[in-house]
Motif scaffolding. Sequence first.
Motif, PDB file in Angstrom:
ATOM      1  N   ILE A   1       0.832  -1.210   0.000  1.00  0.00           N
ATOM      2  CA  ILE A   1       0.000   0.000   0.000  1.00  0.00           C
ATOM      3  C   ILE A   1       0.864   1.256   0.000  1.00  0.00           C
ATOM      4  O   ILE A   1       1.790   1.383   0.806  1.00  0.00           O
ATOM      5  N   ILE A   2       0.545   2.185  -0.901  1.00  0.00           N
ATOM      6  CA  ILE A   2       1.224   3.484  -0.928  1.00  0.00           C
ATOM      7  C   ILE A   2       0.616   4.348   0.168  1.00  0.00           C
ATOM      8  O   ILE A   2      -0.586   4.618   0.167  1.00  0.00           O
ATOM      9  N   VAL A   3       1.436   4.806   1.106  1.00  0.00           N
ATOM     10  CA  VAL A   3       0.946   5.667   2.189  1.00  0.00           C
ATOM     11  C   VAL A   3       1.401   7.112   2.022  1.00  0.00           C
ATOM     12  O   VAL A   3       0.828   8.005   2.645  1.00  0.00           O
ATOM     13  N   ALA A   4       2.424   7.353   1.206  1.00  0.00           N
ATOM     14  CA  ALA A   4       2.856   8.716   0.903  1.00  0.00           C
ATOM     15  C   ALA A   4       3.239   8.757  -0.580  1.00  0.00           C
ATOM     16  O   ALA A   4       4.232   8.165  -0.989  1.00  0.00           O
ATOM     17  N   GLU A   5       2.411   9.438  -1.363  1.00  0.00           N
ATOM     18  CA  GLU A   5       2.584   9.470  -2.813  1.00  0.00           C
ATOM     19  C   GLU A   5       3.402  10.695  -3.223  1.00  0.00           C
ATOM     20  O   GLU A   5       3.045  11.830  -2.901  1.00  0.00           O
ATOM     21  N   ARG A   6       4.483  10.430  -3.925  1.00  0.00           N
ATOM     22  CA  ARG A   6       5.372  11.506  -4.364  1.00  0.00           C
ATOM     23  C   ARG A   6       4.729  12.277  -5.514  1.00  0.00           C
ATOM     24  O   ARG A   6       4.259  11.700  -6.486  1.00  0.00           O
ATOM     25  N   GLN A   7       4.747  13.606  -5.383  1.00  0.00           N
ATOM     26  CA  GLN A   7       4.201  14.487  -6.417  1.00  0.00           C
ATOM     27  C   GLN A   7       5.332  14.967  -7.332  1.00  0.00           C
ATOM     28  O   GLN A   7       6.509  14.832  -7.004  1.00  0.00           O
ATOM     29  N   GLU A   8       4.984  15.539  -8.474  1.00  0.00           N
ATOM     30  CA  GLU A   8       5.988  16.011  -9.432  1.00  0.00           C
ATOM     31  C   GLU A   8       6.912  17.071  -8.834  1.00  0.00           C
ATOM     32  O   GLU A   8       8.075  17.160  -9.204  1.00  0.00           O
ATOM     33  N   ASP A   9       6.399  17.894  -7.917  1.00  0.00           N
ATOM     34  CA  ASP A   9       7.216  18.947  -7.311  1.00  0.00           C
ATOM     35  C   ASP A   9       8.088  18.436  -6.164  1.00  0.00           C
ATOM     36  O   ASP A   9       8.787  19.199  -5.516  1.00  0.00           O
ATOM     37  N   GLY A  10       8.050  17.122  -5.887  1.00  0.00           N
ATOM     38  CA  GLY A  10       8.872  16.529  -4.833  1.00  0.00           C
ATOM     39  C   GLY A  10       8.164  16.429  -3.492  1.00  0.00           C
ATOM     40  O   GLY A  10       8.682  15.815  -2.569  1.00  0.00           O
ATOM     41  N   SER A  11       6.996  17.031  -3.371  1.00  0.00           N
ATOM     42  CA  SER A  11       6.229  16.923  -2.123  1.00  0.00           C
ATOM     43  C   SER A  11       5.502  15.579  -2.086  1.00  0.00           C
ATOM     44  O   SER A  11       5.503  14.837  -3.066  1.00  0.00           O
ATOM     45  N   PHE A  12       4.888  15.285  -0.954  1.00  0.00           N
ATOM     46  CA  PHE A  12       4.176  14.021  -0.780  1.00  0.00           C
ATOM     47  C   PHE A  12       2.746  14.275  -0.325  1.00  0.00           C
ATOM     48  O   PHE A  12       2.484  15.202   0.437  1.00  0.00           O
ATOM     49  N   VAL A  13       1.839  13.443  -0.798  1.00  0.00           N
ATOM     50  CA  VAL A  13       0.448  13.447  -0.335  1.00  0.00           C
ATOM     51  C   VAL A  13       0.257  12.150   0.434  1.00  0.00           C
ATOM     52  O   VAL A  13       0.527  11.068  -0.089  1.00  0.00           O
ATOM     53  N   SER A  14      -0.189  12.272   1.680  1.00  0.00           N
ATOM     54  CA  SER A  14      -0.336  11.064   2.507  1.00  0.00           C
ATOM     55  C   SER A  14      -1.684  10.384   2.279  1.00  0.00           C
ATOM     56  O   SER A  14      -2.678  11.036   1.941  1.00  0.00           O
ATOM     57  N   HIS A  15      -1.663   9.067   2.449  1.00  0.00           N
ATOM     58  CA  HIS A  15      -2.855   8.240   2.279  1.00  0.00           C
ATOM     59  C   HIS A  15      -2.979   7.271   3.457  1.00  0.00           C
ATOM     60  O   HIS A  15      -3.180   6.076   3.265  1.00  0.00           O
ATOM     61  N   TRP A  16      -2.851   7.774   4.685  1.00  0.00           N
ATOM     62  CA  TRP A  16      -2.921   6.896   5.857  1.00  0.00           C
ATOM     63  C   TRP A  16      -4.293   6.275   6.028  1.00  0.00           C
ATOM     64  O   TRP A  16      -4.466   5.282   6.719  1.00  0.00           O
ATOM     65  N   ASN A  17      -5.310   6.845   5.374  1.00  0.00           N
ATOM     66  CA  ASN A  17      -6.652   6.259   5.437  1.00  0.00           C
ATOM     67  C   ASN A  17      -6.685   4.881   4.772  1.00  0.00           C
ATOM     68  O   ASN A  17      -7.587   4.099   5.019  1.00  0.00           O
ATOM     69  N   ARG A  18      -5.703   4.555   3.951  1.00  0.00           N
ATOM     70  CA  ARG A  18      -5.613   3.233   3.349  1.00  0.00           C
ATOM     71  C   ARG A  18      -5.199   2.188   4.388  1.00  0.00           C
ATOM     72  O   ARG A  18      -5.527   1.021   4.249  1.00  0.00           O
ATOM     73  N   ILE A  19      -4.475   2.623   5.403  1.00  0.00           N
ATOM     74  CA  ILE A  19      -4.081   1.741   6.503  1.00  0.00           C
ATOM     75  C   ILE A  19      -5.141   1.783   7.589  1.00  0.00           C
ATOM     76  O   ILE A  19      -5.537   0.755   8.130  1.00  0.00           O
ATOM     77  N   PHE A  20      -5.593   2.988   7.927  1.00  0.00           N
ATOM     78  CA  PHE A  20      -6.597   3.198   8.966  1.00  0.00           C
ATOM     79  C   PHE A  20      -7.862   3.778   8.329  1.00  0.00           C
ATOM     80  O   PHE A  20      -8.027   4.988   8.238  1.00  0.00           O
ATOM     81  N   PRO A  21      -8.784   2.921   7.867  1.00  0.00           N
ATOM     82  CA  PRO A  21     -10.003   3.403   7.182  1.00  0.00           C
ATOM     83  C   PRO A  21     -10.825   4.385   8.013  1.00  0.00           C
ATOM     84  O   PRO A  21     -11.534   5.225   7.450  1.00  0.00           O
ATOM     85  N   SER A  22     -10.710   4.331   9.321  1.00  0.00           N
ATOM     86  CA  SER A  22     -11.475   5.252  10.172  1.00  0.00           C
ATOM     87  C   SER A  22     -11.074   6.711   9.937  1.00  0.00           C
ATOM     88  O   SER A  22     -11.839   7.622  10.239  1.00  0.00           O
ATOM     89  N   LEU A  23      -9.909   6.962   9.365  1.00  0.00           N
ATOM     90  CA  LEU A  23      -9.464   8.329   9.071  1.00  0.00           C
ATOM     91  C   LEU A  23     -10.241   8.926   7.908  1.00  0.00           C
ATOM     92  O   LEU A  23     -10.281  10.147   7.761  1.00  0.00           O
ATOM     93  N   SER A  24     -10.845   8.112   7.081  1.00  0.00           N
ATOM     94  CA  SER A  24     -11.599   8.596   5.907  1.00  0.00           C
ATOM     95  C   SER A  24     -12.821   9.392   6.311  1.00  0.00           C
ATOM     96  O   SER A  24     -13.248  10.288   5.595  1.00  0.00           O
ATOM     97  N   SER A  25     -13.400   9.086   7.429  1.00  0.00           N
ATOM     98  CA  SER A  25     -14.638   9.754   7.849  1.00  0.00           C
ATOM     99  C   SER A  25     -14.370  11.044   8.621  1.00  0.00           C
ATOM    100  O   SER A  25     -15.291  11.719   9.015  1.00  0.00           O
ATOM    101  N   LYS A  26     -13.106  11.381   8.802  1.00  0.00           N
ATOM    102  CA  LYS A  26     -12.791  12.600   9.576  1.00  0.00           C
ATOM    103  C   LYS A  26     -12.409  13.732   8.680  1.00  0.00           C
ATOM    104  O   LYS A  26     -12.035  13.636   7.594  1.00  0.00           O
TER     105      LYS A  26
END
Length: 112
Positions: A87-112
Amino acid sequence: MVIDMVSKCAPNIILCGHVKDVSLNEGLDGSVKDLDLTGKVKRILSARSDAIGFCHRDTNGNLCINFGGDGEILTGSRCQHLAGKDIIVAERQEDGSFVSHWNRIFPSLSSK
Protein backbone atom coordinates in the motif's frame (compact mmCIF):
# COMPACT_ATOMS: atom_id res chain seq x y z
CA MET A 1 4.81 -4.28 29.81
CA VAL A 2 5.89 -1.19 27.84
CA ILE A 3 3.66 -2.14 24.89
CA ASP A 4 0.68 -2.42 27.28
CA MET A 5 1.37 1.08 28.64
CA VAL A 6 1.78 2.64 25.19
CA SER A 7 -1.32 0.94 23.76
CA LYS A 8 -3.48 2.77 26.32
CA CYS A 9 -2.38 6.14 24.90
CA ALA A 10 -4.04 5.90 21.48
CA PRO A 11 -6.41 3.66 19.53
CA ASN A 12 -3.78 2.95 16.83
CA ILE A 13 -0.12 2.35 17.59
CA ILE A 14 2.63 2.05 14.98
CA LEU A 15 5.93 0.59 16.11
CA CYS A 16 8.97 1.00 13.88
CA GLY A 17 11.92 -1.33 13.96
CA HIS A 18 14.65 -2.96 11.95
CA VAL A 19 14.73 -6.18 10.00
CA LYS A 20 17.46 -8.74 9.73
CA ASP A 21 18.13 -11.53 7.25
CA VAL A 22 17.22 -14.89 8.74
CA SER A 23 18.55 -18.06 7.17
CA LEU A 24 15.99 -20.74 6.37
CA ASN A 25 16.91 -24.40 6.73
CA GLU A 26 20.53 -23.58 7.67
CA GLY A 27 21.06 -21.46 4.55
CA LEU A 28 20.09 -24.15 2.05
CA ASP A 29 16.84 -22.48 0.92
CA GLY A 30 17.92 -18.84 1.12
CA SER A 31 16.87 -16.23 3.63
CA VAL A 32 14.00 -13.92 4.55
CA LYS A 33 13.76 -10.59 6.35
CA ASP A 34 12.38 -10.84 9.88
CA LEU A 35 11.95 -8.49 12.86
CA ASP A 36 15.28 -7.83 14.55
CA LEU A 37 14.11 -8.73 18.06
CA THR A 38 15.26 -11.46 20.38
CA GLY A 39 13.52 -14.61 21.59
CA LYS A 40 10.20 -14.18 23.33
CA VAL A 41 9.95 -10.46 22.58
CA LYS A 42 9.60 -11.14 18.85
CA ARG A 43 6.99 -13.86 19.39
CA ILE A 44 4.98 -11.77 21.86
CA LEU A 45 5.01 -8.66 19.66
CA SER A 46 4.10 -10.66 16.54
CA ALA A 47 1.23 -12.41 18.34
CA ARG A 48 -0.19 -9.14 19.67
CA SER A 49 0.11 -7.20 16.40
CA ASP A 50 -2.81 -6.88 14.02
CA ALA A 51 -0.39 -6.32 11.15
CA ILE A 52 3.32 -6.38 10.42
CA GLY A 53 4.48 -4.54 7.33
CA PHE A 54 7.76 -3.76 5.62
CA CYS A 55 8.27 -0.08 4.75
CA HIS A 56 10.01 0.65 1.43
CA ARG A 57 10.09 3.03 -1.52
CA ASP A 58 8.76 1.94 -4.90
CA THR A 59 10.33 2.82 -8.26
CA ASN A 60 8.46 6.17 -8.34
CA GLY A 61 9.74 7.22 -4.90
CA ASN A 62 6.41 6.59 -3.15
CA LEU A 63 6.54 5.42 0.47
CA CYS A 64 4.88 1.99 0.68
CA ILE A 65 4.14 -0.60 3.34
CA ASN A 66 4.09 -4.23 2.23
CA PHE A 67 1.72 -6.50 4.18
CA GLY A 68 2.05 -9.40 1.75
CA GLY A 69 3.67 -12.67 2.63
CA ASP A 70 5.77 -12.91 -0.52
CA GLY A 71 8.30 -15.28 1.00
CA GLU A 72 11.15 -12.74 1.18
CA ILE A 73 9.76 -10.78 4.12
CA LEU A 74 7.89 -12.21 7.10
CA THR A 75 4.88 -9.89 6.98
CA GLY A 76 1.14 -10.20 7.10
CA SER A 77 -2.07 -8.87 8.56
CA ARG A 78 -5.21 -10.04 10.32
CA CYS A 79 -6.99 -7.05 8.79
CA GLN A 80 -8.58 -8.01 5.47
CA HIS A 81 -8.04 -4.58 3.90
CA LEU A 82 -4.25 -4.95 4.44
CA ALA A 83 -3.61 -8.67 4.02
CA GLY A 84 -1.38 -9.49 1.08
CA LYS A 85 -1.15 -5.89 -0.13
CA ASP A 86 1.58 -3.36 -0.87
CA ILE A 87 0.00 0.00 0.00
CA ILE A 88 1.22 3.48 -0.93
CA VAL A 89 0.95 5.67 2.19
CA ALA A 90 2.86 8.72 0.90
CA GLU A 91 2.58 9.47 -2.81
CA ARG A 92 5.37 11.51 -4.36
CA GLN A 93 4.20 14.49 -6.42
CA GLU A 94 5.99 16.01 -9.43
CA ASP A 95 7.22 18.95 -7.31
CA GLY A 96 8.87 16.53 -4.83
CA SER A 97 6.23 16.92 -2.12
CA PHE A 98 4.18 14.02 -0.78
CA VAL A 99 0.45 13.45 -0.34
CA SER A 100 -0.34 11.06 2.51
CA HIS A 101 -2.85 8.24 2.28
CA TRP A 102 -2.92 6.90 5.86
CA ASN A 103 -6.65 6.26 5.44
CA ARG A 104 -5.61 3.23 3.35
CA ILE A 105 -4.08 1.74 6.50
CA PHE A 106 -6.60 3.20 8.97
CA PRO A 107 -10.00 3.40 7.18
CA SER A 108 -11.48 5.25 10.17
CA LEU A 109 -9.46 8.33 9.07
CA SER A 110 -11.60 8.60 5.91
CA SER A 111 -14.64 9.75 7.85
CA LYS A 112 -12.79 12.60 9.58
